[in-house]
Write a protein that holds these residues in place. Sequence first.
Motif, PDB file in Angstrom:
ATOM      1  N   GLU A   1       0.886  -1.345  -0.260  1.00 55.19           N
ATOM      2  CA  GLU A   1       0.068  -0.004   0.016  1.00 55.19           C
ATOM      3  C   GLU A   1       0.872   1.238  -0.010  1.00 55.19           C
ATOM      4  OE1 GLU A   1      -2.948   0.317  -0.616  1.00 55.19           O
ATOM      5  OE2 GLU A   1      -3.183   2.468  -0.212  1.00 55.19           O
TER       6      GLU A   1
ATOM      7  N   PHE B   1       1.761  23.149   7.527  1.00 60.12           N
ATOM      8  CA  PHE B   1       0.727  23.776   7.176  1.00 60.12           C
ATOM      9  C   PHE B   1       0.724  25.244   6.949  1.00 60.12           C
ATOM     10  CE2 PHE B   1      -1.352  20.000   9.474  1.00 60.12           C
ATOM     11  CZ  PHE B   1      -2.206  19.682   8.556  1.00 60.12           C
ATOM     12  N   ASP B   2       0.027  25.988   6.115  1.00 55.71           N
ATOM     13  CA  ASP B   2       0.303  27.308   5.926  1.00 55.71           C
ATOM     14  C   ASP B   2       0.324  27.926   7.096  1.00 55.71           C
ATOM     15  OD1 ASP B   2       0.475  26.496   3.494  1.00 55.71           O
ATOM     16  OD2 ASP B   2      -1.658  27.338   2.749  1.00 55.71           O
TER      17      ASP B   2
ATOM     18  N   LEU C   1       1.423   6.955  -6.456  1.00 53.62           N
ATOM     19  CA  LEU C   1       0.395   7.862  -6.898  1.00 53.62           C
ATOM     20  C   LEU C   1       0.394   9.105  -6.469  1.00 53.62           C
ATOM     21  CD1 LEU C   1      -2.672   5.516  -6.951  1.00 53.62           C
ATOM     22  CD2 LEU C   1      -1.529   6.168  -8.630  1.00 53.62           C
ATOM     23  N   ALA C   2       1.454   9.779  -5.401  1.00 59.47           N
ATOM     24  CA  ALA C   2       1.855  10.834  -4.864  1.00 59.47           C
ATOM     25  C   ALA C   2       0.561  11.171  -3.669  1.00 59.47           C
ATOM     26  CB  ALA C   2       2.004  11.922  -5.746  1.00 59.47           C
ATOM     27  N   ASP C   3      -0.011  10.161  -3.166  1.00 60.34           N
ATOM     28  CA  ASP C   3      -0.962  10.124  -2.517  1.00 60.34           C
ATOM     29  C   ASP C   3      -0.720  10.198  -1.020  1.00 60.34           C
ATOM     30  OD1 ASP C   3      -3.625   9.973  -1.308  1.00 60.34           O
ATOM     31  OD2 ASP C   3      -4.113   8.127  -1.996  1.00 60.34           O
TER      32      ASP C   3
ATOM     33  N   TYR D   1      -1.928  16.723  11.089  1.00 59.80           N
ATOM     34  CA  TYR D   1      -3.245  17.363  11.962  1.00 59.80           C
ATOM     35  C   TYR D   1      -3.328  17.006  12.957  1.00 59.80           C
ATOM     36  CZ  TYR D   1      -8.109  18.302  12.544  1.00 59.80           C
ATOM     37  OH  TYR D   1      -9.395  18.868  12.868  1.00 59.80           O
ATOM     38  N   GLU D   2      -3.323  15.698  13.469  1.00 60.79           N
ATOM     39  CA  GLU D   2      -3.354  14.994  14.686  1.00 60.79           C
ATOM     40  C   GLU D   2      -2.515  15.650  15.762  1.00 60.79           C
ATOM     41  OE1 GLU D   2      -6.773  13.576  14.224  1.00 60.79           O
ATOM     42  OE2 GLU D   2      -6.203  12.183  15.587  1.00 60.79           O
TER      43      GLU D   2
ATOM     44  N   ARG E   1     -11.296  10.240  -4.700  1.00 54.49           N
ATOM     45  CA  ARG E   1     -11.066  10.944  -3.468  1.00 54.49           C
ATOM     46  C   ARG E   1     -11.582  12.600  -3.633  1.00 54.49           C
ATOM     47  NH1 ARG E   1      -4.621  10.979  -3.876  1.00 54.49           N
ATOM     48  NH2 ARG E   1      -4.134  12.399  -4.970  1.00 54.49           N
TER      49      ARG E   1
ATOM     50  N   ARG F   1       2.025   1.881  -3.269  1.00 49.46           N
ATOM     51  CA  ARG F   1       1.241   2.604  -4.296  1.00 49.46           C
ATOM     52  C   ARG F   1       0.921   3.997  -3.799  1.00 49.46           C
ATOM     53  NH1 ARG F   1      -3.257  -0.820  -3.054  1.00 49.46           N
ATOM     54  NH2 ARG F   1      -2.271  -2.369  -4.362  1.00 49.46           N
ATOM     55  N   MET F   2       1.056   4.427  -2.775  1.00 53.61           N
ATOM     56  CA  MET F   2       0.840   5.718  -2.183  1.00 53.61           C
ATOM     57  C   MET F   2       1.965   6.528  -2.709  1.00 53.61           C
ATOM     58  SD  MET F   2      -0.291   4.829   1.667  1.00 53.61           S
ATOM     59  CE  MET F   2      -0.862   6.365   2.298  1.00 53.61           C
TER      60      MET F   2
ATOM     61  N   HIS G   1      -0.286  14.141   6.054  1.00 56.28           N
ATOM     62  CA  HIS G   1      -0.782  15.272   6.574  1.00 56.28           C
ATOM     63  C   HIS G   1      -1.831  15.048   7.857  1.00 56.28           C
ATOM     64  CE1 HIS G   1       1.327  17.808   3.730  1.00 56.28           C
ATOM     65  NE2 HIS G   1       0.974  18.734   4.360  1.00 56.28           N
ATOM     66  N   VAL G   2      -2.543  14.001   7.685  1.00 55.84           N
ATOM     67  CA  VAL G   2      -3.399  13.803   8.854  1.00 55.84           C
ATOM     68  C   VAL G   2      -2.757  13.624  10.127  1.00 55.84           C
ATOM     69  CG1 VAL G   2      -5.110  11.862   9.701  1.00 55.84           C
ATOM     70  CG2 VAL G   2      -5.277  12.629   7.287  1.00 55.84           C
TER      71      VAL G   2
ATOM     72  N   GLY H   1      -1.897  12.316   1.532  1.00 59.15           N
ATOM     73  CA  GLY H   1      -3.083  12.963   2.536  1.00 59.15           C
ATOM     74  C   GLY H   1      -2.821  12.321   4.091  1.00 59.15           C
ATOM     75  N   LEU H   2      -2.440  11.163   3.920  1.00 59.85           N
ATOM     76  CA  LEU H   2      -2.429  10.245   5.315  1.00 59.85           C
ATOM     77  C   LEU H   2      -1.211  10.913   6.114  1.00 59.85           C
ATOM     78  CD1 LEU H   2      -3.262   7.832   7.047  1.00 59.85           C
ATOM     79  CD2 LEU H   2      -1.615   6.488   5.950  1.00 59.85           C
TER      80      LEU H   2
ATOM     81  N   ARG I   1      -3.703  22.885   2.816  1.00 58.74           N
ATOM     82  CA  ARG I   1      -2.641  22.768   3.605  1.00 58.74           C
ATOM     83  C   ARG I   1      -2.884  23.899   4.738  1.00 58.74           C
ATOM     84  NH1 ARG I   1      -2.097  18.716   2.085  1.00 58.74           N
ATOM     85  NH2 ARG I   1      -0.504  17.988   0.557  1.00 58.74           N
TER      86      ARG I   1
END
Lengths: 284, 258
Positions: free
Chosen positions: A145, A232-233, A152-154, A163-164, B88, A148-149, A159-160, A156-157, B122
């Motif tokens: 996985e 983050f900005d 696909l340059a995926d 975020y957390e 997505r 694959r990420m 950044h989650v 988001g995880l 972002r």
Amino acid sequence: MTAPMISQADGYNFAYLDEQTKRMIRRSILKAVAVPGHQVPFGSREMPLPYGWGTGGIQVTAALLGTDDVLKVIDQGADDTTNAVSIRRFFARTAGIATTTRTAEATIIQTRHRIPETPLRADQIIVYQVPQPEPLSGLESSRTETSRMHGLADYGLMHVKLYEDITRYGHVSISYDYPVMVGGRYLMAPSPIPAFDNPKMDRMAALQLFGAGREKRIYAVPPYTEVRSLDFDDHPFRASRAPHTCNLCGADDSYLDEVVTDDKGGRMFVCSDTDHCEERRDGR
Amino acid sequence: MADETLLSARGLTLHFGAIPALVDVDADLWPGEVLAVVGESGSGKSTLLNVLAGRMAPDAGAVWYRDPIGALHDVHAMPAPALRTLHRSDWGFVHQNPRENLRMAVTAGGNVGERLMARGSRHYGDIRAEAISWLRQVEIDAGRVDDFPRTFSGGMLQRLQIARTLVTHPRLVFMDEPTGGLDVSVQARLLDLIRTLVRRLGIAAVLVTHDLAVARLLAHRIMVMQRGRVVESGLTDRVLDDPKHEYTQLLVSSVLSA
């Protein structure tokens, strides 16, 4: 302070590894340089030191060394710790090359957990020892996985995770191995260097190579490549250090180690980069 | 524009060994429309949903999707990155079990914000504000934004999954038994919520359910499946009030009335 010459041991090929193995590693290095930040598998060999002590870095170094190279090895910023001394001796014995503790004199610098304070030049190569090359490893346990990420340059995880951290602690709590984006494409683990060192990777003049022996991966950041720490900005990346000055050289801009000096709560802060500290003291 | 479909499938066929899961299935979905797929267990409903969403490849047939600028895409011939991007942003998938979709070790806010971050947002403050706004829209108290999903009830988890799916304003949502496994009063509230959101946002949806009452409440059109074939399709009220095919008649007559 160049180390005294150690006589070369008999019965070993130059720089320990056989030539075919070095060719295999060089091919992976070339591929890694061609795709900045991408993890390239390689046939990692058994080395005469345990996993976690730099088996990846030592193989990359072995594949790079030429007879006129000058090697510096750092462990947590210091030149005089077991790991650094042993690896330096290892190559002095098996390759008969010159070693040094001075950043400016070295052509190849193998490092664990730090980037030297002295800016590196275009004629130098820095080799990082990497325990875990996969930046997403703590978040997604499947290698299938995560590749694959990456494909696909995926991301988001990742950044989650940031975020957390901000939600829980008010700031990103990652203090070392802080994830970076290389050339705006690949998410990369910079090895366990402090986040303080991350900005030094951005557009560095020297070639940066990363070797993970146990995980059998090599990756690279070519010279002058953009390396951006994730943020983050409204919560920009900050390189943090202990808010003190070095007790030995007085530096207020270097990365500091906290050293316990007695059992009565006594402590001092000193530069983690021993060469940088010595040079500052000599220069004063 | 109104005569252009959002999603079209022609001649979908898929066998699992000797078992026909889909046999020559055609389907059309227009923008803003809710299509229910009903039938008993094993009739091929969920397989159809997975094939329409590009999550499972058919043996034969094709699925076409029209993107916002009007270009048609063959869902099963799309490059993987394009399909992933579609999943997505423009599309959403609501699972029967919210635990399959949610990250149980991530706060409610992080769960709702993930699709925004995957799309490139972002700004922490904006992501958080958007997450709180979506929690409100699915009737979860904004004070729960930093709580973990494991502290949520089954109905709340399903609503959280819906918030997480709708946060990027998808045009098309695939729902697999969204009210399955919930008790009746929670189901009613959830159905009411889904109906309101779908209407207000103009989302098109393919809804798989075995519950004719759910189909009646949410769907404009209905497809009845039996052993991998579509035996009857049409406007929901027409099919349920005046079923033509004997299997549909059986389904309608077997609903218990309280």
